[in-house]
Design a protein around this motif. Structure first.
Motif: not given
Length: 425
Positions: A110-139
């Motif tokens: 999803v990040l590679a597609s050039g989005v400005d924002a990501v909706i999700g994840a649904a589960a707290s555990g899954m958001s913790l798994a991706i949060i640094d990827r998303v916010t680290g990309a300044q998204v």
């Protein structure tokens, strides 16, 4: 167990909640983001959104309401002229699944597609798994169903937001519901993940402060083959009420409690957003819909906004579950309104406007209405489909609309009432 509730998270919310909602494995952060130019460098005048939401796994029943709510919000925004004079393109989607690796791979795509924002994840555990990827990309990342308390203080550089309330707000409502029903000896069993531990802790603390005795507060492995030992622990504690903070596996725990003579007709049985499902009674006891009659629970309010639910089901006629749909709808709207307020689709810029569009301005309840106020130079206070948001600086609701639900003799899910919860000062 049948598909949609195999489907069961929450919490969200919860599920986190709920969904609820928490769930999932994976360590916080989930590794570095894939190489990108960052959100700011991609600013091109078109607001692009993606999502990482459950299409498979235990929370798959939360996928359709959240995905459809996001799409519905985009359709309304585009009908109102879009953002910065351009329509939001089709959402770029990815499956969070049940495993951190699946969610991380989806986030990367999803990040590679050039989005400005990501909706999700649904589960707290899954958001913790991706949060640094998303916010680290300044998204920007916005979840409508993360309820684990640890997001409030997470170091996200100001890019992470949630419209679902923290379980620090849901726990006291659940505790008050139990106390109001006359119970004083309470056993709590919860998933051993961020969602379960967080909501169990908030509930136990509130119960103790109200004078109740927590006779058991036990976490369990949600991937266990059976829960017989857990049920025996509950029975041995001799509670007059049992709280089950679970997702899909909660059906087995409820079956075990009923077989042990601890069903809703004997003791108080309570759940949370992860067990808020139309299909729960049929999954627990096929052909016996009244088996859970009297069971109650709490969840971030989703069904209370009847007009929104009716409109959403017109947009998506096949939708069954609606848990966390209003919260996701609000995620999309506050991102779009922040971009409009900042006059930029650059997430490094519009992230700083997200909190302010939810408070201390002229009240408005739709993107079209709010956008007109912004065009007139006014500050806005967006009150969404999930209720007033009034974000605190951490980027989450300062007040929470919490639904108290139950199941009747026919196995029908009933919304008893909605209450407002605010942090204890």
């Amino acid at each position: 167990m049948r598909r949609r509730m195999r489907l069961l998270v929450g919490l969200s919310v919860l599920a986190l909640v709920a969904a609820g909602c928490g769930g999932g494995g994976g360590e916080p952060g989930g590794g570095a983001a894939p190489p990108t130019d960052g959100g700011g460098a991609r600013a091109d005048g078109t607001l692009k959104l993606g999502y990482v939401l459950p299409q498979t796994g235990q929370l798959a029943f939360l996928g359709p309401p959240q995905i459809q709510a996001a799409s519905y919000a985009v359709s309304q925004i585009n009908d109102a002229g879009g953002v910065l004079g351009k329509p939001i393109p089709e959402l770029v989607g990815g499956d969070e699944g049940d495993q951190a690796a699946v969610a991380q791979q989806s986030a990367d795509r999803v990040l590679a597609s050039g989005v400005d924002a990501v909706i999700g994840a649904a589960a707290s555990g899954m958001s913790l798994a991706i949060i640094d990827r998303v916010t680290g990309a300044q998204v920007v990342q916005c979840s409508g169903s993360n309820t684990a308390p640890n997001f409030t203080d997470y170091n996200d550089a100001g890019y992470y937001f949630r419209t679902a309330p923290s379980d620090a707000l849901q726990g006291p409502v659940l505790a008050e519901t139990i106390i109001s029903d006359g119970h004083s000896r309470v056993a709590i069993v919860a998933r051993a993940d961020d969602y379960g531990v967080g909501l169990a802790g908030a509930t136990a603390q509130a119960l103790k402060e109200a004078g109740a005795t927590v006779v058991l507060n036990e976490t369990y492995d949600p991937n266990a083959q059976n829960f017989d030992a857990l049920v025996q622990q509950v029975r041995g504690a001799q509670p007059d009420a049992v709280v089950v903070i679970a997702f899909e596996e909660g059906t087995q725990i409820l079956q075990g409690l009923i077989e042990a003579g601890m069903g809703p007709g004997t003791v108080g049985i309570y759940g949370a957003d992860g067990l808020r499902s139309e299909e729960l009674p049929e999954l627990v006891a096929p052909g016996n819909p009244g088996v859970l009659a009297g069971m109650k629970g709490t969840a971030p309010a989703s069904g209370a906004n009847e007009q929104f639910i009716a409109d959403l089901k017109k947009f998506a006629p096949d939708l069954v579950e609606v848990q966390f749909a209003p919260q996701v709808f609000d995620c999309v709207n506050i991102i779009a309104l922040a971009a409009a307020a900042a006059n930029s689709d650059d997430p490094t810029v519009f992230k700083d406007r997200i909190v302010e569009v939810t408070k201390d301005g002229t009240k408005c309840t739709s993107f079209a209405e709010c956008q007109k106020l912004l065009a007139d130079g006014q500050n806005i206070d967006y009150d969404g489909a999930s209720g007033p948001l009034d974000f605190i600086p951490a980027g989450e609701p300062g007040t929470a609309s919490i639904e108290i639900y139950s199941f009747d003799e026919q196995g029908r899910l009933q919304s008893l009432r909605t209450v407002q919860s605010t942090p204890v000062q």
